[in-house]
Write an enzyme that holds these catalytic residues in place. Sequence first.
Site, PDB file in Angstrom:
ATOM      1  N   GLU A  44     -24.725 -40.894  -9.025  1.00 43.40           N
ATOM      2  CA  GLU A  44     -24.599 -41.565 -10.324  1.00 43.40           C
ATOM      3  C   GLU A  44     -25.831 -42.418 -10.644  1.00 43.40           C
ATOM      4  O   GLU A  44     -26.312 -43.167  -9.798  1.00 43.40           O
ATOM      5  CB  GLU A  44     -23.372 -42.493 -10.369  1.00 43.40           C
ATOM      6  CG  GLU A  44     -23.285 -43.180 -11.724  1.00 43.40           C
ATOM      7  CD  GLU A  44     -22.276 -44.316 -11.839  1.00 43.40           C
ATOM      8  OE1 GLU A  44     -22.147 -44.860 -12.961  1.00 43.40           O
ATOM      9  OE2 GLU A  44     -21.622 -44.655 -10.839  1.00 43.40           O
ATOM     10  N   ASP A 109     -28.499 -57.724  -2.004  1.00 44.49           N
ATOM     11  CA  ASP A 109     -29.093 -58.336  -3.196  1.00 44.49           C
ATOM     12  C   ASP A 109     -29.220 -59.828  -2.913  1.00 44.49           C
ATOM     13  O   ASP A 109     -28.223 -60.505  -2.650  1.00 44.49           O
ATOM     14  CB  ASP A 109     -28.160 -58.079  -4.392  1.00 44.49           C
ATOM     15  CG  ASP A 109     -28.690 -58.690  -5.687  1.00 44.49           C
ATOM     16  OD1 ASP A 109     -29.820 -59.220  -5.691  1.00 44.49           O
ATOM     17  OD2 ASP A 109     -27.965 -58.649  -6.706  1.00 44.49           O
ATOM     18  N   ILE A 110     -30.455 -60.323  -2.919  1.00 44.94           N
ATOM     19  CA  ILE A 110     -30.677 -61.761  -2.677  1.00 44.94           C
ATOM     20  C   ILE A 110     -31.327 -62.340  -3.928  1.00 44.94           C
ATOM     21  O   ILE A 110     -32.402 -61.889  -4.344  1.00 44.94           O
ATOM     22  CB  ILE A 110     -31.559 -61.993  -1.435  1.00 44.94           C
ATOM     23  CG1 ILE A 110     -30.977 -61.230  -0.229  1.00 44.94           C
ATOM     24  CG2 ILE A 110     -31.659 -63.480  -1.113  1.00 44.94           C
ATOM     25  CD1 ILE A 110     -31.871 -61.186   0.990  1.00 44.94           C
ATOM     26  N   ASP A 111     -30.646 -63.313  -4.518  1.00 41.24           N
ATOM     27  CA  ASP A 111     -31.060 -63.844  -5.818  1.00 41.24           C
ATOM     28  C   ASP A 111     -31.373 -65.335  -5.688  1.00 41.24           C
ATOM     29  O   ASP A 111     -30.578 -66.096  -5.146  1.00 41.24           O
ATOM     30  CB  ASP A 111     -29.897 -63.628  -6.807  1.00 41.24           C
ATOM     31  CG  ASP A 111     -30.322 -63.819  -8.241  1.00 41.24           C
ATOM     32  OD1 ASP A 111     -31.055 -64.787  -8.524  1.00 41.24           O
ATOM     33  OD2 ASP A 111     -29.914 -63.015  -9.092  1.00 41.24           O
ATOM     34  N   CYS A 122     -37.461 -75.485  -9.037  1.00 40.39           N
ATOM     35  CA  CYS A 122     -37.027 -74.647 -10.160  1.00 40.39           C
ATOM     36  C   CYS A 122     -35.500 -74.534 -10.144  1.00 40.39           C
ATOM     37  O   CYS A 122     -34.854 -74.906  -9.171  1.00 40.39           O
ATOM     38  CB  CYS A 122     -37.568 -73.223 -10.031  1.00 40.39           C
ATOM     39  SG  CYS A 122     -39.345 -73.100  -9.795  1.00 40.39           S
ATOM     40  N   ARG A 162     -37.919 -60.072 -11.163  1.00 44.78           N
ATOM     41  CA  ARG A 162     -37.827 -61.416 -11.713  1.00 44.78           C
ATOM     42  C   ARG A 162     -37.680 -62.486 -10.636  1.00 44.78           C
ATOM     43  O   ARG A 162     -38.604 -63.178 -10.289  1.00 44.78           O
ATOM     44  CB  ARG A 162     -36.671 -61.512 -12.704  1.00 44.78           C
ATOM     45  CG  ARG A 162     -36.721 -62.792 -13.539  1.00 44.78           C
ATOM     46  CD  ARG A 162     -35.599 -62.849 -14.552  1.00 44.78           C
ATOM     47  NE  ARG A 162     -35.878 -63.843 -15.585  1.00 44.78           N
ATOM     48  CZ  ARG A 162     -35.042 -64.110 -16.579  1.00 44.78           C
ATOM     49  NH1 ARG A 162     -33.900 -63.457 -16.683  1.00 44.78           N
ATOM     50  NH2 ARG A 162     -35.337 -65.026 -17.476  1.00 44.78           N
ATOM     51  N   GLY A 164     -35.674 -62.183  -7.429  1.00 47.89           N
ATOM     52  CA  GLY A 164     -34.999 -61.862  -6.171  1.00 47.89           C
ATOM     53  C   GLY A 164     -35.509 -60.597  -5.532  1.00 47.89           C
ATOM     54  O   GLY A 164     -36.486 -59.994  -5.980  1.00 47.89           O
ATOM     55  N   VAL A 165     -34.818 -60.205  -4.452  1.00 46.41           N
ATOM     56  CA  VAL A 165     -35.185 -58.986  -3.731  1.00 46.41           C
ATOM     57  C   VAL A 165     -33.933 -58.167  -3.415  1.00 46.41           C
ATOM     58  O   VAL A 165     -32.832 -58.710  -3.321  1.00 46.41           O
ATOM     59  CB  VAL A 165     -35.947 -59.300  -2.408  1.00 46.41           C
ATOM     60  CG1 VAL A 165     -37.306 -59.901  -2.688  1.00 46.41           C
ATOM     61  CG2 VAL A 165     -35.136 -60.202  -1.485  1.00 46.41           C
ATOM     62  N   LEU A 316     -23.243 -50.443  -8.404  1.00 48.09           N
ATOM     63  CA  LEU A 316     -24.591 -50.002  -8.808  1.00 48.09           C
ATOM     64  C   LEU A 316     -25.607 -51.105  -8.538  1.00 48.09           C
ATOM     65  O   LEU A 316     -25.278 -52.287  -8.589  1.00 48.09           O
ATOM     66  CB  LEU A 316     -24.600 -49.660 -10.296  1.00 48.09           C
ATOM     67  CG  LEU A 316     -23.757 -48.444 -10.679  1.00 48.09           C
ATOM     68  CD1 LEU A 316     -22.658 -48.848 -11.639  1.00 48.09           C
ATOM     69  CD2 LEU A 316     -24.611 -47.359 -11.298  1.00 48.09           C
TER      70      LEU A 316
END
Length: 433
Positions: A44, A109-111, A122, A162, A164-165, A316
Amino acid sequence: METFDPTELPELLKLYYRRLFPYSQYYRWLNYGGVIKNYFQHREFSFTLKDDIYIRYQSFNNQSDLEKEMQKMNPYKIDIGAVYSHRPNQHNTVKLGAFQAQEKELVFDIDMTDYDDVRRCCSSADICPKCWTLMTMAIRIIDRALKEDFGFKHRLWVYSGRRGVHCWVCDESVRKLSSAVRSGIVEYLSLVKGGQDVKKKVHLSEKIHPFIRKSINIIKKYFEEYALVNQDILENKESWDKILALVPETIHDELQQSFQKSHNSLQRWEHLKKVASKCQNNIKNDKYGPWLEWEIMLQYCFPRLDINVSKGINHLLKSPFSVHPKTGRISVPIDLQKVDQFDPFTVPTISFICRELDAISTNEEEKEENEAESDVKHRTRDYKKTSLAPYVKVFEHFLENLDKSQKGELLKKSDTHMCDYWMNNDSELGKPG
């Protein structure tokens, strides 16, 4: 790097998908050597178009099909989902309940927004070089564990474009893992627990797990410069009160006094370590001492993972080489050999690489008109003429290792197949003619 103008995005995307997107490498990745029949066809994809129009359950027959559709739709964002039991674009025709997500890479997902309670430079979507070190530490800690503690070989780390990684673990055995096992892996990798209302988010027991010890050793390499100098976490009473909330009340008064006499975060941290170890000596079997300073270090520096992204097979995640519509930056692979040197602010924007291409094309048009037809085939791929080239190279290096292991798997399978063949036919072959 020049500023990006979001109003130019529709035109820039046309050029990007027509001439710069690395389709062949991208297909080579998601096709996994064609080892499993219909693996790519059952994958998908989802596209986010202009004005946040979101289209799920896209799927493609082959690389050419994917290229045509991407050049037709020019998506603002591409997400990759699971490999399903049937072709996702035919999911409406499948009997209810039969359409199931079967495999997917294990993803993380690390934000940066998840660190807002501990970064002082920040907040929300903003990042700067002072807080990017959090992502460097996160990659180092998680990648070491995935490689050494779990034995996962194929790990693709990608900048989100933007703040994260993302990490894609692509080993064949990993893609088959159940949701429960994925949850267990994320649980193993999680230490910082509790929402905004919880002040103390890290609690170490007396027996320190080797994973935690190894993570602390990584944090130690960065802690002084990152936390005490750049973030200045003990700069003033307001900031040190946050840290006092993480240590036993019995040592608050002593720390308050020594903090007021000290001149900077470095001196205050040394005092904290002394007072904590004194505490340890006075109160036998109590878990002060290095545990206290380690709990603070972990709360301020340890990776914060989004558990839901990792545990769901049908979840996703933004695709590598997608463009971030707000910053214009390309979501590029990160070279694990150069994690400390990776700088999100030097990652090319779509406008920058399109201008590079325009400048080169203008110079080359005259040359190419004079070239023989046979040479045209050998023209350099367009992305190679832009700042995107080194990032595609990182991706290719990852793919080479993936290809090697796929060939190894195929050889194993064919060897087993041949053994079975000989075993089954041995009695036949032994009979006299």
